[in-house]
Motif scaffolding. Sequence first.
Motif, PDB file in Angstrom:
ATOM      1  N   LEU A 423       0.683  -1.300   0.026  1.00 44.15           N
ATOM      2  CA  LEU A 423       0.081   0.020   0.146  1.00 44.15           C
ATOM      3  C   LEU A 423       0.961   1.227  -0.149  1.00 44.15           C
ATOM      4  O   LEU A 423       0.349   2.287  -0.245  1.00 44.15           O
ATOM      5  CB  LEU A 423      -1.083   0.108   1.100  1.00 44.15           C
ATOM      6  CG  LEU A 423      -2.248  -0.959   0.584  1.00 44.15           C
ATOM      7  CD1 LEU A 423      -2.878  -1.525   1.732  1.00 44.15           C
ATOM      8  CD2 LEU A 423      -3.255  -0.253  -0.303  1.00 44.15           C
ATOM      9  N   VAL A 424       2.069   1.220   0.326  1.00 42.24           N
ATOM     10  CA  VAL A 424       3.164   2.305   0.063  1.00 42.24           C
ATOM     11  C   VAL A 424       3.030   2.537  -1.225  1.00 42.24           C
ATOM     12  O   VAL A 424       3.230   3.777  -1.838  1.00 42.24           O
ATOM     13  CB  VAL A 424       4.497   1.967   0.539  1.00 42.24           C
ATOM     14  CG1 VAL A 424       5.353   3.028   0.211  1.00 42.24           C
ATOM     15  CG2 VAL A 424       4.132   1.736   2.135  1.00 42.24           C
ATOM     16  N   TYR A 426       0.415   1.936  -3.670  1.00 43.32           N
ATOM     17  CA  TYR A 426      -0.686   2.627  -3.998  1.00 43.32           C
ATOM     18  C   TYR A 426      -0.924   3.999  -3.518  1.00 43.32           C
ATOM     19  O   TYR A 426      -1.285   4.728  -4.245  1.00 43.32           O
ATOM     20  CB  TYR A 426      -1.957   1.607  -3.243  1.00 43.32           C
ATOM     21  CG  TYR A 426      -2.030   0.573  -4.212  1.00 43.32           C
ATOM     22  CD1 TYR A 426      -3.186   0.562  -5.158  1.00 43.32           C
ATOM     23  CD2 TYR A 426      -1.577  -0.636  -3.961  1.00 43.32           C
ATOM     24  CE1 TYR A 426      -3.570  -0.583  -6.088  1.00 43.32           C
ATOM     25  CE2 TYR A 426      -2.012  -1.645  -4.774  1.00 43.32           C
ATOM     26  CZ  TYR A 426      -2.987  -1.645  -5.831  1.00 43.32           C
ATOM     27  OH  TYR A 426      -3.364  -2.747  -6.523  1.00 43.32           O
ATOM     28  N   GLU A 427      -0.292   4.400  -2.345  1.00 43.30           N
ATOM     29  CA  GLU A 427      -0.272   5.687  -1.906  1.00 43.30           C
ATOM     30  C   GLU A 427       0.594   6.474  -2.749  1.00 43.30           C
ATOM     31  O   GLU A 427      -0.088   7.754  -3.112  1.00 43.30           O
ATOM     32  CB  GLU A 427       0.413   5.654  -0.350  1.00 43.30           C
ATOM     33  CG  GLU A 427       0.236   6.851   0.088  1.00 43.30           C
ATOM     34  CD  GLU A 427       0.691   7.021   1.758  1.00 43.30           C
ATOM     35  OE1 GLU A 427       1.324   5.939   2.244  1.00 43.30           O
ATOM     36  OE2 GLU A 427       0.537   7.979   2.361  1.00 43.30           O
ATOM     37  N   HIS A 430      -1.563   7.343  -5.761  1.00 46.02           N
ATOM     38  CA  HIS A 430      -2.629   8.054  -5.508  1.00 46.02           C
ATOM     39  C   HIS A 430      -2.202   9.650  -5.288  1.00 46.02           C
ATOM     40  O   HIS A 430      -3.022  10.525  -5.594  1.00 46.02           O
ATOM     41  CB  HIS A 430      -3.403   7.705  -4.232  1.00 46.02           C
ATOM     42  CG  HIS A 430      -4.128   6.467  -4.247  1.00 46.02           C
ATOM     43  ND1 HIS A 430      -4.274   5.616  -3.275  1.00 46.02           N
ATOM     44  CD2 HIS A 430      -4.800   5.869  -5.493  1.00 46.02           C
ATOM     45  CE1 HIS A 430      -5.006   4.539  -3.501  1.00 46.02           C
ATOM     46  NE2 HIS A 430      -5.172   4.688  -5.024  1.00 46.02           N
ATOM     47  N   ASN A 431      -1.186   9.851  -4.664  1.00 42.50           N
ATOM     48  CA  ASN A 431      -0.400  11.125  -4.612  1.00 42.50           C
ATOM     49  C   ASN A 431       0.266  11.680  -5.684  1.00 42.50           C
ATOM     50  O   ASN A 431       0.717  12.731  -5.914  1.00 42.50           O
ATOM     51  CB  ASN A 431       0.489  11.002  -3.231  1.00 42.50           C
ATOM     52  CG  ASN A 431      -0.351  10.788  -1.887  1.00 42.50           C
ATOM     53  OD1 ASN A 431      -1.322  10.813  -1.932  1.00 42.50           O
ATOM     54  ND2 ASN A 431       0.622  10.495  -1.062  1.00 42.50           N
TER      55      ASN A 431
END
Lengths: 455, 455
Positions: A423-424, A426-427, A430-431
């Motif tokens: 999820l790092v 994915y983060e 997203h950012n």
Amino acid sequence: MEKIPYKIYLNETEMPKAWYNVRADMKKKPAPLIHPGTHQPMTAADLAPVFCEELIAQELDNTTPYIEIPEEIREFYKMYRPSPLVRAYCLEEKLQTPAKIYYKFEGNNTSGSHKLNSSIAQAYYAKKQGLKGVTTVTGAGQWGTALSMACSYFGLDCKVYMVKVSYEQKPFRREVMRTYGASVTPSPSMETEIGRKILAAHPGTTGSLGCAISEAVEVATTNEGYRYVLGSVLNQVLLHQSVIGLEAKAALDKYGVKPDMIIGCAGGGSNLGGLIAPFMGEKLRGEADYRIIAVEPASCPSFTRGKYAYDFCDTGMVCPLAKMYTLGCDFIPAPNHAGGLRYHGMSPVLSELYDGGFMEAVSVPQTKVFEAAEQFARVEGILPAPESAHAIRVAIDEALKCKETGEEKTILFGLTGTGYFDLVAYEQFHNGTMEDYIPTDEDLKASLAKLPPVD
Amino acid sequence: MEKIPYKIYLNETEMPKAWYNVRADMKKKPAPLIHPGTHQPMTAADLAPVFCEELIAQELDNTTPYIEIPEEIREFYKMYRPSPLVRAYCLEEKLQTPAKIYYKFEGNNTSGSHKLNSSIAQAYYAKKQGLKGVTTVTGAGQWGTALSMACSYFGLDCKVYMVKVSYEQKPFRREVMRTYGASVTPSPSMETEIGRKILAAHPGTTGSLGCAISEAVEVATTNEGYRYVLGSVLNQVLLHQSVIGLEAKAALDKYGVKPDMIIGCAGGGSNLGGLIAPFMGEKLRGEADYRIIAVEPASCPSFTRGKYAYDFCDTGMVCPLAKMYTLGCDFIPAPNHAGGLRYHGMSPVLSELYDGGFMEAVSVPQTKVFEAAEQFARVEGILPAPESAHAIRVAIDEALKCKETGEEKTILFGLTGTGYFDLVAYEQFHNGTMEDYIPTDEDLKASLAKLPPVD
């Protein structure tokens, strides 16, 4: 004709009873591993100090088409298999494509990926040989987790050497392995001679897979009753992973479905080699034709920009040489988030099949992969691993081509695992801070220039 | 008789077409929600500004035994259901128990739990009503994730208020929600009047569920086209979750198996209420008998040490009063790791059934729960959520009792989800730093003393 359900599960009685060895149907066999000193093909005796006996036999067997899956392994397989073959109705609807999309989902076990299919086999043979335990290395942690689960099941000691930077960045993966009773050591460590040497020379180093391999092999060869095991590249691993393709094919056959193309991500080749195995067999025997597409990250493009040559399997150059598509064992892939695809080489079996024109390969940049991952998650309800999302990217691209042409092609792809530990990445996506790392021609030239002088 | 497979999957055609409303078979109905000002039962009109119309109808319906599952929801269910009913052969073998253990596993979807069963229903009815979106709160993040997935599927806006401390401690849960397009706001926030008020009074506060509810309700009631939804406690949620029990019962019936006892963890009651629904129905109608056991954390023991009384559902005291087993809405559970079970109250339906003697309850301390979790993970290949592990603990205890007595009892328990986001807790357990928090009698006396004066 019965409507095909969203998910096709085989019954236990329909599950494969033998692995399929695609090498038996290859006219041109994959090149043998050779000894780094003598440059002669590795014999079973050469390999015996490092690997389990039965696994060496499987590694060297280029002729037996079907190898029985021992009863004990089949029982374990029943705990988390058959994995579902999913008809991606929701994705098809979202894309408004006439294509029919299927995926074989291997993420529904705690290791989060297909790796368990081979780890349980390797642990079984180690146990059968009367060993005390096994050693291995892990980067992203999926293989280490899968091996921990398998060793826990058979009561084997499991020593995992985890690249120090991953050990620190991925504490959760480490805890899953500990839940299964494995010892997880950040590499380089003070436990081994090579580890102490490296730490003396480079205090504070965060380690590398090459160094971890050297430590794990040292521990396996210097401790009574231990052997070294690994989760990709080797022929034996592709053999075990054929269970993916055999199940997928059996499920499709039940409904009379024949895929036009089969798509899988490719790092060391364990998943792709397993998924395509029985289909490739038909193709090699001239019984059917399929487009088979390997998808690799643009940051680590061994098929699409590497060279087919003998090379070291590890950065530490302690392992045998394998003939494979490689970027050179010195090649350090940029930090893309698909840890499972960051390998400089490729399975010798797949390399030979690619060289022989039996399959295609394509490389895709990381941001495009995550776009596909998010699109898929939203409609199919599964958060894919970044590795798996490489296959999703190309499956979506092919389905969109069908939309243009109106062709009702049938696409099968491998969804190797889930992205709960990614999820790092994915983060970052997203950012908007995710980057595509694509090596320059000069980068590749430099690492390919150092290939060992073997033909 | 055919050997029961490791996993029983229903066919799509065998999946439930209607939810079962256990209230219809209860002679003594659960007490109605009452208005916090007037102390009169809440009417549909009272609830309309906060909740969706169709959901209000379901909330208030104590008489219709079966409520059809709309076609659209059934289609979505097919994406991740039927969930497997697993025969825990490996656990039985490990425990050397004559008991037969089954579990219904709800963790094989990205939300990681059973919450999706209700979120998709709630999103569907919101969409049907022509709403723009919904608001909600989340603590541990499972409900928020499930609602994000459901809203993404129906194209609804989803605003999640996440307790600030969780928002910061669980960035991964937040990223999964963002993957599904939800907006996730740490609460208290500057976006709402109540949030600004709280922040002015308590600068730097890390928030609470009570505060988050107040914000989410404010946003739902002051924005055109929004309603508030939640994932447990309410009657409607238990109705939707009955799909768990209906599937489990259908799967057991296929093999002629009748459980002796049914075990589930209980926080607000959504999973337990769903799992037991059709079995409880038979019990209420006098057609069969089952032991039904609710398992709660010793740190938050509403059934076993609370009082059956009217209380506020939220710490902010903005919601209606519900009659339920409660520890008092001021009760702040100690920081145990089963976030989904840290609720001061309990479903009014389950509270009435417990009060009526139709089910038992037991509380278990956290370290014993993680012992069971690890034991289960090692043999069954699933890393359980801490919440689910409460049920595992008691299932194992009951199976060990059977070992002593030699009884071949059949145990069914609910495995609500996976623990991929709970590895900080597993780490504490492995490191021996996990504590059991058990409230003193004085603690409970203090919070129970503040129950509202309603009968």
